[in-house]
Scaffold this active site. Structure first.
Site, PDB file in Angstrom:
ATOM      1  N   ALA A  63       0.722  -1.327  -0.038  1.00 51.36           N
ATOM      2  CA  ALA A  63       0.104   0.192  -0.055  1.00 51.36           C
ATOM      3  C   ALA A  63       0.945   1.250  -0.191  1.00 51.36           C
ATOM      4  O   ALA A  63       2.229   1.199   0.218  1.00 51.36           O
ATOM      5  CB  ALA A  63      -0.894  -0.005   1.249  1.00 51.36           C
ATOM      6  N   GLU A 105      -2.304  -9.153  -2.311  1.00 48.02           N
ATOM      7  CA  GLU A 105      -3.840  -9.210  -2.028  1.00 48.02           C
ATOM      8  C   GLU A 105      -4.493  -9.203  -3.619  1.00 48.02           C
ATOM      9  O   GLU A 105      -5.259  -9.632  -3.867  1.00 48.02           O
ATOM     10  CB  GLU A 105      -4.578  -8.222  -1.290  1.00 48.02           C
ATOM     11  CG  GLU A 105      -4.037  -8.496   0.336  1.00 48.02           C
ATOM     12  CD  GLU A 105      -4.856  -7.316   1.456  1.00 48.02           C
ATOM     13  OE1 GLU A 105      -4.151  -6.417   1.127  1.00 48.02           O
ATOM     14  OE2 GLU A 105      -5.612  -7.891   2.119  1.00 48.02           O
ATOM     15  N   GLU A 125       1.751  -6.840   6.696  1.00 45.15           N
ATOM     16  CA  GLU A 125       0.968  -5.924   7.266  1.00 45.15           C
ATOM     17  C   GLU A 125       1.358  -5.779   9.047  1.00 45.15           C
ATOM     18  O   GLU A 125       1.107  -4.604   9.747  1.00 45.15           O
ATOM     19  CB  GLU A 125      -0.622  -5.856   7.334  1.00 45.15           C
ATOM     20  CG  GLU A 125      -0.760  -5.369   5.801  1.00 45.15           C
ATOM     21  CD  GLU A 125      -0.693  -6.560   4.657  1.00 45.15           C
ATOM     22  OE1 GLU A 125      -0.202  -7.398   5.039  1.00 45.15           O
ATOM     23  OE2 GLU A 125      -1.394  -6.261   3.518  1.00 45.15           O
TER      24      GLU A 125
END
Ligand code: NAD
Length: 699
Positions: A63, A105, A125
């Site tokens: 991300a 993902e 994460e």
């Protein structure tokens, strides 16, 4: 700016390419680009299958974490991944470099996954106090199974392509050109009439999970994940993958993800992530400062620290010569080093050949002449200025021009040490932490005259030996120890006030510290602390100051090394000692220290706010560059848990107004000597600001 995601077609295979340097992170523009390109693919009748591939050095590496504290902007990743999965035509993810977090993902939402042999995939994460919140917990569990998915997400460690293939996370490894291989793979799917294959449709059979599995799993990770919030939420998501229908489980994942995101733990862990990158930025030392070459290192003193320091360089492939005062000390030092390598070899964690290579890089000497050609010399002899003087005077004579002369002193004045030489610009502090071959912190202490290239080379050197270097300036104890003294001071005072040592330690441990202040004092050696106090010119004029250290040292109780200190030791087990409590009581009576009923909250406030107050002085004096540097020092060198983010971040999360109010409360009780609030805390509390804001404004 060119589009970060582009659509093209090769025959009947669509190629969707993400090109968003440096790591193709899933920023808003990348998410928008993906959504648009997959829409185009859906509408393109000539395209029978699609390949998702990335330009540059890696697949989507995660991300864009700079977006985390901002409002969510659509399309959010969970929406994009479902858009991909719901396509009526097959999509192949082509992975190279690292597909991490949101990257994996996205790949798992594709219907097939191929990877270059050197690729790695993972869901890290947890290291930011989060969980994979874009269906990752559900998809990895379906692909790899409950245990493998948990292990990957709880450790956060990436899997190499081969392991990912074995675990079913990817479908094939492509040798040679990845794009061509992925297009071929897509064409074969089309030829075979194979359509989309949705990971969400895989059912995890609850019967495949043994009775009591999750309870056992929680126990198995309890020690390593103590205090952290996210790991438990990850386990809950995997439980949901087993027990709930897909969409309900995804809703649960989303809810738990938001809880993680809002937690102070995640904020603290994200703060540290940036802090660890910011330490490298030095206001007056430009990034392109030329470095001195470090091809050979010398370590003076092969005791507790010197041996470990030497190992760091040998591990990095750099030859080290270890200088001692006599053969016996040298043999002892080298034997300890050998023992330190043998441990992991016996456990199968280090190949014998690697140990042999490291040992061959370490040589011993009794002669200063043998350190003359070293590019970097690190002194780790006794912590006494007169001995440091003798060593540095000698080094100045024998060392080649341009050699960096470093001291591992924990407290002494680097400028005074530098003045023993005719080359103070080459002198710097390189403060390692015990055990020096294990602890990841390196406090780099610049003296008033230290040259910029010596600073830049030291910072680079920290990286070479896999340490986090934090640059600080000269003061007694530098950043880490200077802030540690008030912490120990309060622990000591509370003992006199009748608080059992083990209770103080338990409260600190439960707050998250690897060890409480009394256990650490015993580990460091009470004699060492006593000596430091004696060397300290500005030591508080107070007979009760760190009184128990002196009393116990007087009785020969020096800590773990003598089997007794603040605790008694049965092996390495610390056992509370009623004799110490009795001694504290009689000392308190003699010193007129009142016995107090101290709450757990007060223990935390006194230990940590005393530390933070000193940290605020350190910032104001410019000893540390920014508050987050102090946080890195504490999380890497003093066993502070990452989920607190370090002492300054902790104070920021509590609120400096509250910290100030507590400091004032203790000032009213104890007077100005220990509890005068640092002017910076007063200023920031009044302005409603944090240390982080102050540091950012300072630039
Ligand atoms: P130590 O007593 O274990 O080792 C010191 C070694 O230096 C001894 O082996 C001694 O023989 C040798 N020595 C003394 N004079 C010498 C000389 N002229 N030439 C060569 N060798 C000489 O001490 P230590 O704990 O390793 O501490 C060394 C330094 O590191 C001190 O400045 C200390 O403050 C600092 N330090 C210690 C720790 C710690 O936890 N022990 C942590 C950080 C920094």
């Amino acid at each position: 700016m060119p589009d970060p995601v582009t659509y093209s077609r090769e025959g009947d295979i669509a190629v969707i390419t993400v090109d968003s340097p440096p790591v193709n992170a899933l920023s808003l523009s990348v998410r928008r680009g993906l959504a648009a390109c997959f829409e185009q693919f859906a509408a393109d009748a000539a395209a029978k299958a699609a390949v998702l591939i990335c330009a540059g050095r890696t697949f989507i590496a995660g991300a864009d974490i700079t977006e985390f504290d901002k409002p969510i902007e659509e399309p959010w990743l969970p929406k994009v991944v479902h858009q991909i999965e719901d396509l009526a035509k097959p999509v192949v993810a082509a992975i190279h470099g690292t597909a991490l977090g949101g990257g994996l993902e996205t790949a798992m939402a594709c219907h097939y996954r191929v990877a270059a042999p050197t690729a790695q995939v993972g869901l890290p994460e947890v290291s930011l106090g989060l969980l994979p919140g874009a269906t990752g917990t559900q998809r990895l569990t379906r692909l790899a199974g409950v245990k493998a998915a948990l292990d990957a997400m709880i450790s956060g460690k990436p899997m190499p392509a081969k392991a990912a293939l074995e675990k079913g996370v990817i479908d094939a490894i492509v040798e040679g050109d990845l794009k061509a291989g992925a297009i071929r793979y897509g064409s074969e799917l089309v030829a075979a009439g194979k359509g989309p294959r949705k990971v969400r449709d895989i059912v995890v059979d609850p019967k495949s999970v043994p009775e009591g599995f999750f309870a056992e799993y929680r126990k198995s990770i309890a020690r390593d994940t103590r205090g952290f919030f996210a790991p438990e939420q990850i386990v809950k998501c995997v439980e949901a993958a087993v027990s709930l229908p897909y969409l309900d489980a995804v809703a649960r994942e989303n809810e738990l993800f938001m809880q993680c995101m809002r937690s102070t733990h995640s904020k603290a862990q994200r703060h540290l992530f940036f802090a660890e990158r910011d330490v490298a930025k030095i206001a007056d030392v430009p990034k392109d400062t030329p470095l001195r070459e470090i091809k050979k290192v010398a370590v003076i003193g092969g005791g507790t620290m010197g041996g470990g320091i030497a190992m760091n360089f040998a591990n990095a492939g750099i030859p080290v010569v270890l200088k001692e005062i006599n053969q016996e000390a040298l043999d002892r030092g080298l034997a300890i080093i050998r023992g330190n390598y043998e441990g992991p070899v016996k456990k199968g964690k280090l190949p014998q050949a690697a140990m042999d290579k490291c040992m061959s890089l370490i040589s011993g000497t009794l002669d200063y002449e043998d350190v003359g050609d070293a590019d970097l010399v690190i002194e780790a002899v006794f912590e006494t200025m007169s001995i440091k003087k003798a060593v540095f005077t000698e080094l100045d004579q024998v060392c080649k021009k341009g050699a960096i002369l470093a001291s591992n002193t924990s407290t002494l004045d680097i400028d005074e040490i530098a003045a023993f030489t005719k080359r103070p610009e080459d002198v710097i502090g390189l403060h390692f932490f015990a055990p020096a071959n294990v602890m990841t912190l390196l406090e780099i202490v610049r003296g008033a005259k230290t040259a910029k290239d010596v600073i830049a080379t030291s910072m680079a050197c920290a990286k070479t030996i896999r340490k986090t270097g934090v640059l600080v300036r000269v003061c007694f104890g530098f950043v880490g120890n200077r802030m540690f003294f008030p912490y120990v001071r309060e622990a000591q005072r509370m003992m006199l006030e009748g608080v059992p040592a083990e209770r103080i330690d338990k409260v600190a441990f439960d707050w998250g510290m690897a060890m409480g202040p009394n256990g650490v004092s015993d580990l460091s050696g009470l004699d060492v602390l006593s000596k430091v106090n004696k060397e300290w010119k500005d030591k508080p004029d107070d007979p009760a100051y760190c009184r128990m250290i002196e009393v116990l040292v007087g009785k020969g109780r020096l800590g773990q090394k003598t089997g007794a200190g603040i605790y008694k030791y049965e092996g390495r087990n610390a056992v509370p000692d009623p004799e110490v409590a009795a001694l504290a009581k009689s000392e308190a009576a003699a010193l007129d220290v009142p016995q107090l009923d101290v709450s757990d909250e007060e223990i935390i406030e006194r230990l940590f706010y005393a530390m933070v107050n000193e940290g605020a002085l350190i910032l104001d004096e410019g000893i540390a560059q920014r508050s987050s540097d102090i946080d890195v020092v504490y999380c890497h060198g003093y066993g502070m848990p990452r989920y607190r983010g370090g002492p300054m971040m902790y104070a920021d999360t509590v609120g400096l107004d509250k910290v100030l109010a507590a400091i004032e409360k203790y000032r009213a009780r104890y007077g100005d000597q220990y509890w005068t609030p640092a002017p910076l805390i007063v200023k920031l509390a009044k302005a409603g600001q944090s240390f982080a804001q102050w540091s950012a404004a300072k630039g």
